[in-house]
Write a protein that holds these residues in place. Structure first.
Motif, PDB file in Angstrom:
ATOM      1  N   VAL A   1      -9.066   3.593  -9.850  1.00 23.22           N
ATOM      2  CA  VAL A   1      -8.254   3.855  -8.659  1.00 23.22           C
ATOM      3  C   VAL A   1      -7.433   2.583  -8.388  1.00 23.22           C
ATOM      4  N   PRO A   2      -6.168   2.700  -7.955  1.00 24.83           N
ATOM      5  CA  PRO A   2      -5.354   1.490  -7.723  1.00 24.83           C
ATOM      6  C   PRO A   2      -6.026   0.510  -6.751  1.00 24.83           C
ATOM      7  N   MET A   3      -5.752  -0.780  -7.013  1.00 29.93           N
ATOM      8  CA  MET A   3      -6.372  -1.841  -6.192  1.00 29.93           C
ATOM      9  C   MET A   3      -5.333  -2.853  -5.741  1.00 29.93           C
ATOM     10  N   ILE A   4      -5.585  -3.403  -4.552  1.00 30.70           N
ATOM     11  CA  ILE A   4      -4.897  -4.618  -4.110  1.00 30.70           C
ATOM     12  C   ILE A   4      -5.999  -5.658  -3.926  1.00 30.70           C
TER      13      ILE A   4
ATOM     14  N   ALA B   1       0.611  -0.966  10.662  1.00 32.78           N
ATOM     15  CA  ALA B   1       2.065  -0.937  10.881  1.00 32.78           C
ATOM     16  C   ALA B   1       2.756  -0.062   9.833  1.00 32.78           C
ATOM     17  N   ALA B   2       2.139   0.036   8.658  1.00 32.84           N
ATOM     18  CA  ALA B   2       2.715   0.879   7.600  1.00 32.84           C
ATOM     19  C   ALA B   2       2.167   2.304   7.679  1.00 32.84           C
ATOM     20  N   GLY B   3       1.391   2.579   8.727  1.00 32.62           N
ATOM     21  CA  GLY B   3       0.894   3.942   8.943  1.00 32.62           C
ATOM     22  C   GLY B   3      -0.373   4.266   8.177  1.00 32.62           C
ATOM     23  N   LEU B   4      -1.126   3.238   7.789  1.00 30.82           N
ATOM     24  CA  LEU B   4      -2.344   3.483   7.003  1.00 30.82           C
ATOM     25  C   LEU B   4      -3.554   2.838   7.698  1.00 30.82           C
ATOM     26  N   GLU B   5      -4.493   3.672   8.133  1.00 29.74           N
ATOM     27  CA  GLU B   5      -5.732   3.137   8.711  1.00 29.74           C
ATOM     28  C   GLU B   5      -6.752   3.030   7.571  1.00 29.74           C
ATOM     29  N   ALA B   6      -7.327   1.842   7.410  1.00 24.83           N
ATOM     30  CA  ALA B   6      -8.263   1.681   6.292  1.00 24.83           C
ATOM     31  C   ALA B   6      -9.697   1.619   6.801  1.00 24.83           C
ATOM     32  N   ASP B   7     -10.616   2.250   6.073  1.00 24.80           N
ATOM     33  CA  ASP B   7     -12.038   2.071   6.370  1.00 24.80           C
ATOM     34  C   ASP B   7     -12.447   0.696   5.839  1.00 24.80           C
ATOM     35  N   ILE B   8     -13.599   0.211   6.325  1.00 19.79           N
ATOM     36  CA  ILE B   8     -14.085  -1.105   5.857  1.00 19.79           C
ATOM     37  C   ILE B   8     -15.529  -0.953   5.407  1.00 19.79           C
ATOM     38  N   ILE B   9     -15.841  -1.541   4.275  1.00 20.78           N
ATOM     39  CA  ILE B   9     -17.238  -1.594   3.829  1.00 20.78           C
ATOM     40  C   ILE B   9     -17.537  -3.077   3.580  1.00 20.78           C
TER      41      ILE B   9
ATOM     42  N   GLN C   1     -21.830   4.815  -1.608  1.00 21.38           N
ATOM     43  CA  GLN C   1     -21.254   4.956  -0.265  1.00 21.38           C
ATOM     44  C   GLN C   1     -19.804   5.440  -0.266  1.00 21.38           C
ATOM     45  N   ILE C   2     -19.056   5.100  -1.317  1.00 20.61           N
ATOM     46  CA  ILE C   2     -17.622   5.449  -1.266  1.00 20.61           C
ATOM     47  C   ILE C   2     -17.252   6.660  -2.123  1.00 20.61           C
ATOM     48  N   GLU C   3     -18.181   7.079  -2.966  1.00 20.78           N
ATOM     49  CA  GLU C   3     -17.912   8.192  -3.877  1.00 20.78           C
ATOM     50  C   GLU C   3     -17.608   9.492  -3.126  1.00 20.78           C
ATOM     51  N   GLY C   4     -16.683  10.276  -3.648  1.00 19.87           N
ATOM     52  CA  GLY C   4     -16.415  11.605  -3.099  1.00 19.87           C
ATOM     53  C   GLY C   4     -15.701  11.604  -1.761  1.00 19.87           C
ATOM     54  N   LYS C   5     -15.202  10.445  -1.337  1.00 21.80           N
ATOM     55  CA  LYS C   5     -14.544  10.397  -0.019  1.00 21.80           C
ATOM     56  C   LYS C   5     -13.019  10.406  -0.137  1.00 21.80           C
ATOM     57  N   GLY C   6     -12.522  10.494  -1.350  1.00 22.98           N
ATOM     58  CA  GLY C   6     -11.075  10.644  -1.535  1.00 22.98           C
ATOM     59  C   GLY C   6     -10.260   9.361  -1.400  1.00 22.98           C
ATOM     60  N   TYR C   7     -10.883   8.212  -1.577  1.00 24.88           N
ATOM     61  CA  TYR C   7     -10.096   6.970  -1.481  1.00 24.88           C
ATOM     62  C   TYR C   7      -9.132   6.868  -2.658  1.00 24.88           C
ATOM     63  N   ASP C   8      -7.869   6.591  -2.333  1.00 27.08           N
ATOM     64  CA  ASP C   8      -6.902   6.406  -3.417  1.00 27.08           C
ATOM     65  C   ASP C   8      -6.352   4.981  -3.452  1.00 27.08           C
ATOM     66  N   LEU C   9      -6.953   4.089  -2.656  1.00 27.25           N
ATOM     67  CA  LEU C   9      -6.610   2.660  -2.749  1.00 27.25           C
ATOM     68  C   LEU C   9      -7.822   1.834  -2.313  1.00 27.25           C
TER      69      LEU C   9
ATOM     70  N   ALA D   1       0.848  -1.205   0.000  1.00 19.59           N
ATOM     71  CA  ALA D   1       0.000   0.000   0.000  1.00 19.59           C
ATOM     72  C   ALA D   1       0.878   1.248   0.000  1.00 19.59           C
ATOM     73  N   LYS D   2       1.971   1.177   0.768  1.00 18.70           N
ATOM     74  CA  LYS D   2       2.885   2.322   0.835  1.00 18.70           C
ATOM     75  C   LYS D   2       3.523   2.593  -0.533  1.00 18.70           C
ATOM     76  N   LYS D   3       3.934   1.480  -1.189  1.00 17.21           N
ATOM     77  CA  LYS D   3       4.551   1.631  -2.525  1.00 17.21           C
ATOM     78  C   LYS D   3       3.590   2.277  -3.511  1.00 17.21           C
ATOM     79  N   LEU D   4       2.293   2.022  -3.299  1.00 13.45           N
ATOM     80  CA  LEU D   4       1.296   2.628  -4.201  1.00 13.45           C
ATOM     81  C   LEU D   4       0.959   4.061  -3.784  1.00 13.45           C
ATOM     82  N   GLU D   5       1.666   4.546  -2.742  1.00 14.91           N
ATOM     83  CA  GLU D   5       1.502   5.914  -2.226  1.00 14.91           C
ATOM     84  C   GLU D   5       0.077   6.199  -1.773  1.00 14.91           C
ATOM     85  N   ALA D   6      -0.545   5.176  -1.172  1.00 15.66           N
ATOM     86  CA  ALA D   6      -1.922   5.343  -0.705  1.00 15.66           C
ATOM     87  C   ALA D   6      -1.955   6.261   0.512  1.00 15.66           C
ATOM     88  N   THR D   7      -2.968   7.139   0.536  1.00 13.70           N
ATOM     89  CA  THR D   7      -3.149   7.988   1.726  1.00 13.70           C
ATOM     90  C   THR D   7      -4.489   7.684   2.397  1.00 13.70           C
TER      91      THR D   7
END
Ligand SMILES: NC(=O)c1ccc[n+]([C@@H]2O[C@H](COP(=O)([O-])OP(=O)(O)OC[C@H]3O[C@@H](n4cnc5c(N)ncnc54)[C@H](O)[C@@H]3O)[C@@H](O)[C@H]2O)c1
Ligand SMILES: [Fe+2]
Length: 393
Positions: free
Chosen positions: A131-134, A57-65, A83-91, A26-32
């Motif tokens: 938008v990038p995906m894992i 641990a990589a400093g990224l808190e993710a929301d869950i749907i 539900q997820i539109e306009g919320k600025g998700y980049d991963l 996620a960090k390599k993909l520069e996710a915020t």
């Protein structure tokens, strides 16, 4: 030799424990700002912590749907997109079976393309990359983490429809067998047989070629030797590892060589009768193979060999016949119904099923033997009342 394309996930990470890499990736993909897309059953198993902990641990808190429904309709997609539109998700991180992964793939392009999602149905109808995906599979089945298609139920005409676009491939796929240990036996059987169908259908498809043949055969070997163990002793890690690798290989082969009439005939069963995708495929496989085999006896004989059948001294026709019988046996052994009657179809449903299946040109055109409505109907009729294992002879 014709021109072919070979595509898969940007980076493919495999192996037991590999989910621990998700944070770094996620960090390599520069996710915020990331969101995990999953379903409620998976959330209840507790396995999401294996994803959220490395992310934290990589400093990224993710929301869950967690509102994905099995074999999702387009409406589920639209509801999640809202539900997820306009919320600025980049991963987007898809965690689940084919249902959650297919949803994640299309949510990714819905965030960057404004058309109605039904306009994406068909081949390469999507204009902008998503938008990038894992993608993280938790079943050993669909191979959706490496395919560039996504399948949804159209509730209007009750048929499953496919969106096919290279933009549906993820930046990263992480395939960790440990995440499949909690899959219940019936789901292990259905999803595992789906993967086996991907391998057999793509190996014998019109678009099959050197780049996919070896991959498909290895998938057949791994899955056919491990599926019984995985179904009947789900804690057998080695069996789960073989299934995870087998379904991944089958997905790579399916993604590039495509599938054929088994999937085309299975679609209306999923749409109208809610038969799980893997069950519908597994049930139909021997009947379609029996029809297809004469079009390429050598390849079907090779399938028999990959299934572990002793074909020494047999004619190609006899060996191909062994493949049909072995797959019918395997399907029964893991508890899949062997007739359409058993899944609620009545004889009077068959003409409508055949009509729906005949519309799935994308797959029928890739089948090794040409089918018209008449043949499709005959295959359904045979599958309707099956008691004996199908045989070429
Ligand atoms: N994109 C592709 O290439 C492709 C290929 C084949 C099928 N599909 C589609 O994928 C969907 C089916 O996916 P599937 O067969 O993986 O089933 P699924 O995603 O619907 O999952 C089946 C059930 O298993 C549960 N589950 C999943 N992982 C679990 C785990 N680790 N522990 C406990 N329970 C778990 C789910 O919650 C669900 O209830 C269908 O819509 C089908 O059309 C897509
Ligand atoms: Fe499938």
């Amino acid at each position: 030799m014709g021109i072919s394309y070979f595509r898969t996930a940007g980076t493919l990470i495999t192996g037991t424990g590999s989910i621990a890499e998700v944070g770094e990736q996620a960090k390599k993909l520069e996710a915020t700002k990331a969101i995990i897309v999953t379903d409620k059953i998976i959330r209840e198993t507790g396995l999401l912590s294996k994803v959220t902990e490395p992310l934290s641990a990589a400093g990224l808190e993710a929301d869950i749907i967690d509102d994905v429904v099995p074999e999702p309709p387009f409406e589920n997609l639209e509801q999640l997109a809202a539900q997820i539109e306009g919320k600025g998700y980049d991963l987007l991180i898809g965690v689940g079976g084919g249902s959650a992964l297919d949803i994640t793939k299309v949510l990714s392009i819905m965030l960057t393309n404004k058309e109605d999602v039904r306009e994406f149905v068909g081949i390469e109808k999507v204009k902008n990359p998503g938008v990038p995906m894992i993608l993280v599979p938790t079943t050993a089945g669909t191979g959706s983490e490496v395919t560039y298609n996504a399948i949804f139920t159209d509730t209007r005409d009750k048929v499953k429809k496919g969106i096919v676009s290279p933009y549906l491939l993820p930046s990263v796929a992480i395939v960790d067998a440990e995440l499949t240990l909690s899959v219940p036996p019936a789901v292990t059987a259905a999803t595992g047989m789906d993967a086996l169908v991907h391998a057999v259908e793509s190996y014998t498809a019109i678009r099959a070629g050197e780049l996919t043949d070896g991959i498909a055969l290895q998938a057949i070997k791994l899955i056919s030797r491990s599926i019984r163990k995985a179904v009947y002793n789900g804690k057998d890690l080695k069996a789960r590892e073989n299934m995870a690798m087998g379904s991944l290989l089958a997905g790579i082969s399916l993604g590039n060589a495509g599938v054929g009439a088994v999937h085309a005939l299975a679609y209306p069963l999923g749409g109208k009768f809610k038969v799980p995708h893997g069950v519908a495929n597994s049930l139909l496989l021997p009947f379609v193979m029996k029809y297809n085999a004469v079009a390429d006896l050598k390849k079907f004989a090779e399938v028999a060999e990959a299934l572990g059948e002793n074909i020494e001294g047999l004619s190609l026709r006899e060996a191909a016949d062994r493949a049909v019988a072995a797959l019918a046996q395997l399907s029964r052994d893991v508890g899949i119904p062997s007739s359409l009657k058993e899944v609620g179809v009545t004889a009077s449903d068959i003409p409508a099923l055949a009509e729906e299946a005949s519309k799935v040109d994308r797959l029928l055109n890739n089948n090794p033997r040409w089918l018209t409505m008449k043949e499709i109907q005959k295959i359904y009729e045979e599958a309707y009342g099956a008691v004996e294992e199908p045989s070429l002879t």
